[in-house]
Design a protein around this motif. Structure first.
Motif, PDB file in Angstrom:
ATOM      1  N   GLY A 244       1.348   1.547   6.883  1.00  0.00           N
ATOM      2  CA  GLY A 244       2.020   1.490   5.594  1.00  0.00           C
ATOM      3  C   GLY A 244       3.170   0.508   5.579  1.00  0.00           C
ATOM      4  O   GLY A 244       3.527  -0.099   6.600  1.00  0.00           O
ATOM      5  N   PHE A 245       3.757   0.384   4.393  1.00  0.00           N
ATOM      6  CA  PHE A 245       4.834  -0.586   4.198  1.00  0.00           C
ATOM      7  C   PHE A 245       5.630  -0.200   2.963  1.00  0.00           C
ATOM      8  O   PHE A 245       5.068   0.267   1.963  1.00  0.00           O
ATOM      9  CB  PHE A 245       4.251  -1.998   4.030  1.00  0.00           C
ATOM     10  N   VAL A 246       6.940  -0.401   3.031  1.00  0.00           N
ATOM     11  CA  VAL A 246       7.832  -0.075   1.919  1.00  0.00           C
ATOM     12  C   VAL A 246       8.525  -1.342   1.448  1.00  0.00           C
ATOM     13  O   VAL A 246       9.019  -2.124   2.262  1.00  0.00           O
ATOM     14  CB  VAL A 246       8.896   0.965   2.329  1.00  0.00           C
ATOM     15  N   ALA A 247       8.542  -1.525   0.142  1.00  0.00           N
ATOM     16  CA  ALA A 247       9.284  -2.637  -0.461  1.00  0.00           C
ATOM     17  C   ALA A 247       9.974  -2.113  -1.718  1.00  0.00           C
ATOM     18  O   ALA A 247       9.813  -0.959  -2.102  1.00  0.00           O
ATOM     19  CB  ALA A 247       8.359  -3.809  -0.787  1.00  0.00           C
ATOM     20  N   ASP A 248      10.725  -2.981  -2.375  1.00  0.00           N
ATOM     21  CA  ASP A 248      11.484  -2.537  -3.551  1.00  0.00           C
ATOM     22  C   ASP A 248      10.577  -2.113  -4.687  1.00  0.00           C
ATOM     23  O   ASP A 248      10.934  -1.227  -5.474  1.00  0.00           O
ATOM     24  CB  ASP A 248      12.438  -3.644  -3.999  1.00  0.00           C
ATOM     25  N   THR A 249       9.392  -2.723  -4.792  1.00  0.00           N
ATOM     26  CA  THR A 249       8.404  -2.305  -5.785  1.00  0.00           C
ATOM     27  C   THR A 249       7.066  -2.100  -5.093  1.00  0.00           C
ATOM     28  O   THR A 249       6.798  -2.708  -4.047  1.00  0.00           O
ATOM     29  CB  THR A 249       8.233  -3.352  -6.902  1.00  0.00           C
ATOM     30  N   SER A 250       6.224  -1.273  -5.694  1.00  0.00           N
ATOM     31  CA  SER A 250       4.910  -1.020  -5.105  1.00  0.00           C
ATOM     32  C   SER A 250       4.045  -2.270  -5.104  1.00  0.00           C
ATOM     33  O   SER A 250       3.287  -2.513  -4.161  1.00  0.00           O
ATOM     34  CB  SER A 250       4.206   0.117  -5.858  1.00  0.00           C
ATOM     35  N   GLU A 251       4.173  -3.070  -6.165  1.00  0.00           N
ATOM     36  CA  GLU A 251       3.393  -4.313  -6.239  1.00  0.00           C
ATOM     37  C   GLU A 251       3.787  -5.271  -5.123  1.00  0.00           C
ATOM     38  O   GLU A 251       2.930  -5.876  -4.461  1.00  0.00           O
ATOM     39  CB  GLU A 251       3.616  -4.982  -7.603  1.00  0.00           C
ATOM     40  N   GLN A 252       5.084  -5.382  -4.878  1.00  0.00           N
ATOM     41  CA  GLN A 252       5.562  -6.249  -3.803  1.00  0.00           C
ATOM     42  C   GLN A 252       5.089  -5.740  -2.444  1.00  0.00           C
ATOM     43  O   GLN A 252       4.650  -6.525  -1.596  1.00  0.00           O
ATOM     44  CB  GLN A 252       7.094  -6.303  -3.836  1.00  0.00           C
ATOM     45  N   ALA A 253       5.153  -4.431  -2.233  1.00  0.00           N
ATOM     46  CA  ALA A 253       4.713  -3.849  -0.956  1.00  0.00           C
ATOM     47  C   ALA A 253       3.248  -4.154  -0.705  1.00  0.00           C
ATOM     48  O   ALA A 253       2.857  -4.541   0.402  1.00  0.00           O
ATOM     49  CB  ALA A 253       4.960  -2.344  -0.959  1.00  0.00           C
ATOM     50  N   ALA A 254       2.422  -3.974  -1.743  1.00  0.00           N
ATOM     51  CA  ALA A 254       0.985  -4.206  -1.586  1.00  0.00           C
ATOM     52  C   ALA A 254       0.680  -5.673  -1.330  1.00  0.00           C
ATOM     53  O   ALA A 254      -0.132  -6.009  -0.456  1.00  0.00           O
ATOM     54  CB  ALA A 254       0.253  -3.718  -2.831  1.00  0.00           C
ATOM     55  N   ASP A 255       1.334  -6.553  -2.067  1.00  0.00           N
ATOM     56  CA  ASP A 255       1.066  -7.984  -1.920  1.00  0.00           C
ATOM     57  C   ASP A 255       1.520  -8.516  -0.562  1.00  0.00           C
ATOM     58  O   ASP A 255       0.899  -9.434  -0.004  1.00  0.00           O
ATOM     59  CB  ASP A 255       1.746  -8.766  -3.046  1.00  0.00           C
ATOM     60  N   LEU A 256       2.590  -7.957  -0.021  1.00  0.00           N
ATOM     61  CA  LEU A 256       3.066  -8.378   1.296  1.00  0.00           C
ATOM     62  C   LEU A 256       2.196  -7.828   2.422  1.00  0.00           C
ATOM     63  O   LEU A 256       1.926  -8.518   3.412  1.00  0.00           O
ATOM     64  CB  LEU A 256       4.512  -7.904   1.505  1.00  0.00           C
ATOM     65  N   PHE A 257       1.748  -6.580   2.269  1.00  0.00           N
ATOM     66  CA  PHE A 257       1.081  -5.889   3.358  1.00  0.00           C
ATOM     67  C   PHE A 257      -0.415  -6.170   3.440  1.00  0.00           C
ATOM     68  O   PHE A 257      -1.002  -6.085   4.519  1.00  0.00           O
ATOM     69  CB  PHE A 257       1.314  -4.375   3.210  1.00  0.00           C
ATOM     70  N   PHE A 258      -1.031  -6.520   2.305  1.00  0.00           N
ATOM     71  CA  PHE A 258      -2.483  -6.691   2.317  1.00  0.00           C
ATOM     72  C   PHE A 258      -2.966  -7.854   3.182  1.00  0.00           C
ATOM     73  O   PHE A 258      -3.872  -7.663   4.007  1.00  0.00           O
ATOM     74  CB  PHE A 258      -3.047  -6.837   0.900  1.00  0.00           C
ATOM     75  N   PRO A 259      -2.442  -9.088   3.054  1.00  0.00           N
ATOM     76  CA  PRO A 259      -3.027 -10.202   3.819  1.00  0.00           C
ATOM     77  C   PRO A 259      -3.041  -9.976   5.328  1.00  0.00           C
ATOM     78  O   PRO A 259      -4.097 -10.163   5.962  1.00  0.00           O
ATOM     79  CB  PRO A 259      -2.158 -11.400   3.410  1.00  0.00           C
ATOM     80  N   PRO A 260      -1.927  -9.579   5.983  1.00  0.00           N
ATOM     81  CA  PRO A 260      -2.001  -9.357   7.429  1.00  0.00           C
ATOM     82  C   PRO A 260      -2.868  -8.160   7.805  1.00  0.00           C
ATOM     83  O   PRO A 260      -3.526  -8.166   8.855  1.00  0.00           O
ATOM     84  CB  PRO A 260      -0.541  -9.132   7.841  1.00  0.00           C
ATOM     85  N   THR A 261      -2.881  -7.146   6.945  1.00  0.00           N
ATOM     86  CA  THR A 261      -3.730  -5.984   7.207  1.00  0.00           C
ATOM     87  C   THR A 261      -5.199  -6.382   7.152  1.00  0.00           C
ATOM     88  O   THR A 261      -5.992  -6.022   8.030  1.00  0.00           O
ATOM     89  CB  THR A 261      -3.458  -4.859   6.186  1.00  0.00           C
TER      90      THR A 261
END
Length: 353
Positions: A244-261
Motif C-alpha cells: 500500500g501507499f499513502v498520499a495527500d489524495t487517493s488519486e495521487q496515491a494510486a498514480d504514484l504507486f501503480f507504475p512501480p507496482t
C-alpha cells in the motif's frame, strides 16, 4: 514483547527494492537503498509509528540480505520503534546465528528487536546456502525448534537431521527481552497457522491478493490450536502485511504507486507463471474497500485498517512500502502520513469503540 497497552500497532515493512524506476529506467544502487532505509526508520520513529520490518532476500532487485545489520544501523538513532525482520528465511539460515544477530540488535536497541521467521516465498537462498528444496518444510520445522530452544535457555542441547548437534553449549549474547519475540510468518498456509497456535507464537499473515476477510478462517484455526495447546488465544498477537501507499489524495496515491507496482508484479508474475500481466484494472479493484491494497488518502487507508481489525482482530498492521522503486521523497511522505494522520485516526476510533 509488543506494547500491550496499545490497541493496535502500525508500521512499515519493506524488501529494500532496487528495481528500475519505471519512469526513468534508472536503478538505485544497493548502497543508496540501504541508506534510505535508515532514513525511513528514523522518520518512522519520529512520527510515532510502532514497528519497521525488513524482509530477507538474495537477489539483484532487493538490497535486504541482512536485515539485522540494517536495523542495527538505525537502532542507535531511534528511541521507541520496534525493529524486526519481515521475514528471516529461517529454513536456509543457522538458528544460532539468527538468534545472535537479533539478540545483538536487541542489546543495541535496548529491547526493541524481534524476529519474524518464515519459509520464504522466494527460494534463492536455498541453493546459495546449500539446501535442497526437497527439504523445504522439514528444514523450517527443525530450525524453528532449535531457535526456540536457544531463546529459552542459555545452554542448549539439541539434535536434528539438517544441522550438527549441540551438546550443552551456551549461546551469547543473551537478549534484553526475555524471551526475544519470535513471530511466525504465513502466506495463508493452514498448517502454519496451526503450528503457530500450538507453539503459542504470534503470527503475521501476508495478505497481498484477494479479500483480507478471507483470512478469518485461518485466524480461527490459529486461535483454536492455541486454546487446545493451553495458550490463552486472547493474549496472542496477530499481524498482517499488505502492499500500500499513502498520499495527500487517493488519486495521487494510486498514480504514484501503480507504475512501480505493475513493473515488479509483472517481473514476479513471469517468474512464477501467473499468465496475465498486472493491469490498472486489477490494481484499482484491489484498492477497493474490501481489496488487499491499502492505497489512498489517510482517511481511506485508516478506514481499511479499521475494517481489517474488525474482520481479523489484528493487533499489528504492516504497510508494505514500496513494491517497486519509488522516489525517496514520496516514500518518506507516505511514512509521515501513516504516522501523523492514519495511525491517530485508527487509534482514536478504536479507543472510542
Amino acid at each position: 514483547m509488543a506494547n500491550k497497552s496499545a490497541k493496535i500497532e502500525i508500521g512499515i515493512s519493506t524488501f529494500l527494492e532496487t528495481t528500475a524506476d519505471p519512469a526513468t529506467g534508472e536503478v538505485i544502487s544497493h548502497a543508496e537503498r540501504l541508506r534510505h532505509a535508515v532514513e525511513e526508520i528514523v522518520l518512522a520513529d519520529q512520527v510515532g509509528l510502532d514497528v519497521y520490518g525488513i524482509g530477507e532476500h538474495h537477489r539483484a532487485d532487493y538490497a535486504g540480505s541482512s536485515p539485522a545489520v540494517v536495523l542495527a544501523a538505525a537502532a542507535a538513532m531511534t528511541k521507541r520503534i520496534r525493529l524486526t525482520s519481515a521475514v528471516t528465511v529461517l529454513s536456509s539460515d543457522d538458528p544460532v546465528r539468527v538468534y545472535q544477530a537479533f539478540s545483538t540488535l536487541d542489546g543495541l536497541s535496548n529491547g526493541r528487536a524481534e524476529i519474524m521467521a518464515g519459509r520464504g516465498s522466494f527460494i534463492e537462498s536455498f541453493p546459495l546456502f546449500g539446501y535442497s528444496l526437497e527439504d523445504y518444510d522439514e528444514l523450517f520445522e527443525e530450525k524453528l525448534d532449535l531457535l526456540l530452544a536457544i531463546r529459552a535457555a542459555e545452554k542448549v542441547t539439541w539434535s536434528g537431521r539438517h544441522r550438527a548437534p549441540i551438546h550443552d553449549l551456551p549461546v551469547y549474547p543473551r537478549s534484553v527481552q526475555e524471551p526475544l519475540p519470535v513471530w511466525m510468518a504465513s502466506g495463508g498456509n493452514p498448517q502454519s497457522a496451526i503450528r503457530a497456535g500450538v507453539l503459542g507464537l504470534p503470527i503475521a499473515f501476508a495478505i497481498i491478493g484477494g479479500m483480507p476477510e478471507s483470512f478469518a478462517p485461518l485466524v480461527k484455526l490459529y486461535k483454536e490450536a492455541a486454546a487446545r495447546a493451553g495458550h490463552d488465544p486472547e493474549k496472542l498477537e496477530i499481524a498482517t502485511h499488505s502492499h500500500g501507499f499513502v498520499a495527500d489524495t487517493s488519486e495521487q496515491a494510486a498514480d504514484l504507486f501503480f507504475p512501480p507496482t505493475q513493473a515488479q508484479m509483472n517481473v514476479i508474475g513471469r517468474e512464477r507463471g501467473w499468465g496475465q500481466p498486472y493491469s490498472r484494472a486489477t490494481f484499482d479493484a484491489a484498492r477497493s474497500l474490501r481489496g488487499a491494497l491499502y492505497v489512498g488518502d489517510p482517511e481511506y487507508v485508516a478506514e481499511k485498517i479499521l475494517l481489517l481489525r474488525k474482520n481479523l482482530g489484528i493487533t499489528r498492521f504492516f504497510l508494505h512500502v514500496n513494491v517497486g522503486t519509488m522516489p525517496h521523497r514520496e516514500v518518506l511522505r507516505a511514512i509521515e502520513l501513516l504516522g501523523t494522520r492514519v495511525a491517530p485516526i485508527v487509534r482514536q476510533e478504536l479507543a472510542r469503540s
